[in-house]
Write a protein that holds these residues in place. Sequence first.
Motif, PDB file in Angstrom:
ATOM      1  N   LEU A 115       0.831  -1.198   0.000  1.00 12.89           N
ATOM      2  CA  LEU A 115       0.000   0.000   0.000  1.00 12.89           C
ATOM      3  C   LEU A 115       0.868   1.250   0.000  1.00 12.89           C
ATOM      4  O   LEU A 115       1.948   1.272   0.591  1.00 12.89           O
ATOM      5  N   ALA A 116       0.367   2.302  -0.620  1.00 19.63           N
ATOM      6  CA  ALA A 116       1.077   3.578  -0.612  1.00 19.63           C
ATOM      7  C   ALA A 116       0.992   4.209   0.772  1.00 19.63           C
ATOM      8  O   ALA A 116       0.125   3.869   1.577  1.00 19.63           O
ATOM      9  N   GLY A 117       1.894   5.149   1.039  1.00 14.70           N
ATOM     10  CA  GLY A 117       1.896   5.851   2.305  1.00 14.70           C
ATOM     11  C   GLY A 117       3.014   5.386   3.211  1.00 14.70           C
ATOM     12  O   GLY A 117       3.814   4.525   2.847  1.00 14.70           O
ATOM     13  N   ARG A 118       3.047   5.947   4.414  1.00 16.05           N
ATOM     14  CA  ARG A 118       4.108   5.586   5.358  1.00 16.05           C
ATOM     15  C   ARG A 118       3.593   5.724   6.788  1.00 16.05           C
ATOM     16  O   ARG A 118       2.663   6.475   7.066  1.00 16.05           O
ATOM     17  N   THR A 119       4.202   4.962   7.676  1.00 17.75           N
ATOM     18  CA  THR A 119       3.900   5.129   9.089  1.00 17.75           C
ATOM     19  C   THR A 119       4.576   6.404   9.587  1.00 17.75           C
ATOM     20  O   THR A 119       5.651   6.765   9.113  1.00 17.75           O
ATOM     21  N   THR A 120       3.941   7.083  10.519  1.00 16.55           N
ATOM     22  CA  THR A 120       4.463   8.342  11.054  1.00 16.55           C
ATOM     23  C   THR A 120       4.409   8.282  12.565  1.00 16.55           C
ATOM     24  O   THR A 120       3.323   8.238  13.152  1.00 16.55           O
ATOM     25  N   GLY A 188     -19.955  -7.531  20.796  1.00 14.41           N
ATOM     26  CA  GLY A 188     -18.793  -7.835  19.976  1.00 14.41           C
ATOM     27  C   GLY A 188     -18.746  -7.052  18.671  1.00 14.41           C
ATOM     28  O   GLY A 188     -19.783  -6.755  18.071  1.00 14.41           O
ATOM     29  N   ARG A 189     -17.542  -6.730  18.260  1.00 13.36           N
ATOM     30  CA  ARG A 189     -17.283  -6.048  16.993  1.00 13.36           C
ATOM     31  C   ARG A 189     -16.007  -6.619  16.372  1.00 13.36           C
ATOM     32  O   ARG A 189     -15.196  -7.259  17.044  1.00 13.36           O
ATOM     33  N   PHE A 190     -15.843  -6.363  15.083  1.00 11.85           N
ATOM     34  CA  PHE A 190     -14.630  -6.768  14.363  1.00 11.85           C
ATOM     35  C   PHE A 190     -13.472  -5.888  14.820  1.00 11.85           C
ATOM     36  O   PHE A 190     -13.530  -4.666  14.705  1.00 11.85           O
ATOM     37  N   LEU A 191     -12.421  -6.504  15.368  1.00  5.40           N
ATOM     38  CA  LEU A 191     -11.288  -5.774  15.921  1.00  5.40           C
ATOM     39  C   LEU A 191     -10.027  -6.014  15.099  1.00  5.40           C
ATOM     40  O   LEU A 191      -9.811  -7.110  14.580  1.00  5.40           O
ATOM     41  N   HIS A 192      -9.179  -5.001  15.044  1.00  3.79           N
ATOM     42  CA  HIS A 192      -7.848  -5.154  14.462  1.00  3.79           C
ATOM     43  C   HIS A 192      -6.920  -5.819  15.470  1.00  3.79           C
ATOM     44  O   HIS A 192      -6.142  -6.700  15.133  1.00  3.79           O
ATOM     45  N   ARG A 193      -6.969  -5.386  16.702  1.00  4.50           N
ATOM     46  CA  ARG A 193      -6.223  -5.888  17.863  1.00  4.50           C
ATOM     47  C   ARG A 193      -4.787  -5.390  17.970  1.00  4.50           C
ATOM     48  O   ARG A 193      -4.098  -5.645  18.959  1.00  4.50           O
ATOM     49  N   ASP A 194      -4.292  -4.700  16.950  1.00  4.55           N
ATOM     50  CA  ASP A 194      -3.010  -4.013  17.095  1.00  4.55           C
ATOM     51  C   ASP A 194      -3.077  -2.695  16.339  1.00  4.55           C
ATOM     52  O   ASP A 194      -2.140  -2.305  15.637  1.00  4.55           O
ATOM     53  N   PHE A 195      -4.215  -2.030  16.486  1.00  6.31           N
ATOM     54  CA  PHE A 195      -4.408  -0.753  15.791  1.00  6.31           C
ATOM     55  C   PHE A 195      -3.658   0.322  16.559  1.00  6.31           C
ATOM     56  O   PHE A 195      -4.002   0.662  17.698  1.00  6.31           O
ATOM     57  N   GLN A 196      -2.633   0.863  15.936  1.00  7.25           N
ATOM     58  CA  GLN A 196      -1.787   1.892  16.544  1.00  7.25           C
ATOM     59  C   GLN A 196      -0.954   2.521  15.438  1.00  7.25           C
ATOM     60  O   GLN A 196      -0.923   2.012  14.317  1.00  7.25           O
ATOM     61  N   PRO A 197      -0.321   3.676  15.708  1.00  3.71           N
ATOM     62  CA  PRO A 197       0.354   4.406  14.618  1.00  3.71           C
ATOM     63  C   PRO A 197       1.346   3.584  13.800  1.00  3.71           C
ATOM     64  O   PRO A 197       1.519   3.864  12.606  1.00  3.71           O
ATOM     65  N   GLY A 198       1.972   2.586  14.388  1.00  5.66           N
ATOM     66  CA  GLY A 198       2.929   1.782  13.638  1.00  5.66           C
ATOM     67  C   GLY A 198       2.293   0.885  12.591  1.00  5.66           C
ATOM     68  O   GLY A 198       2.990   0.360  11.717  1.00  5.66           O
ATOM     69  N   ASN A 199       0.965   0.719  12.660  1.00  2.02           N
ATOM     70  CA  ASN A 199       0.273  -0.136  11.698  1.00  2.02           C
ATOM     71  C   ASN A 199      -0.717   0.639  10.825  1.00  2.02           C
ATOM     72  O   ASN A 199      -1.591   0.037  10.202  1.00  2.02           O
TER      73      ASN A 199
END
Length: 320
Positions: A115-120, A188-199
């Motif tokens: 994917l295009a873009g970058r982590t910040t 319950g909901r669909f979770l990423h479980r590691d949703f944070q700026p590094g991802n």
Amino acid sequence: MTDRDEAADVRPLARAWVERHLDEGERIIGVEALHGGITAEVRRLTIGSPDGATRDLVLRTFVDMSYEAAAEDWLNREALALALLAGTGVPAPALVAVDPTAAHCEYPALLKTHLAGRTTLDDEGLEARVPALAGQLVAIHALRPAERPKTYEALTTPDTVVTPRGADAAAWAAAIEVIRKPAPPYEGRFLHRDFQPGNVLFDVLPEGSAGACVTGVIDWAGASWGPTDLDVAHCSTTLALLHGPAWGLRFADAYEKAGGVLAAAPGERLYWQVRDALAASEEVALVAQTWRESGRTELTTRAVEERLDAYVISVMDALG
């Protein structure tokens, strides 16, 4: 440097496996190591076609044998999540192939689009990125997948928490008591479980531009079914450690402003916020090292421990 030299760090079996999933005439012409991951090697592969066109893929490989037992589950979870996310509007990679048991590669591996873009991870521009992060997480939680992923796992226990040296002993003892209680009920909901700026990938905007645009969400190996509070708590903790405790406290507000729904009772919110903050205590040194390698050289293990202590105190004061 020849094409073969550039691709030499792709192991032979993995290289052959990747090439079996390319279009006719395509080949690997370049390899770049991507930094920021903790549990796996990540490589960007530049793929060349006979007409001179190129495209990029990402190869994720679990080479650390201490993760061997978990790698199959993580890769299967990611493969399922990427399949479920296709066509949803959430900017996630597309699955190309997966080898969760290393039946074809030297190690368990997954191949996906780039994917295009970058982590910040810098402080600059954070004011604009936090609402964008919150809005993207709300969109993820709004999904109703045809197949539910596995129920979330919370591995941290009161006995595995590592209280930082010099931390507020009373606040930490009170926080540990919070997670001795059963988990609150949740929808319950669909979770990423590691949703944070590094991802999360952001568009590279011209210098001086306002706003922030999410271009991708990556690393779906922990995709789960569970409470929205858990994903929000994880991003809150990461923001607190990267940018200071106040940013951790602000994220839940940003999530609600974006339309997200959290537990109504303060005590229930406290449970999830504290559980994730205490989980961070077990891997401070590893996370801090990853951030330093990404350019945040001031984030020593001690500096991150101090931020974690301040954040736990702040959460207990705000919700306890």
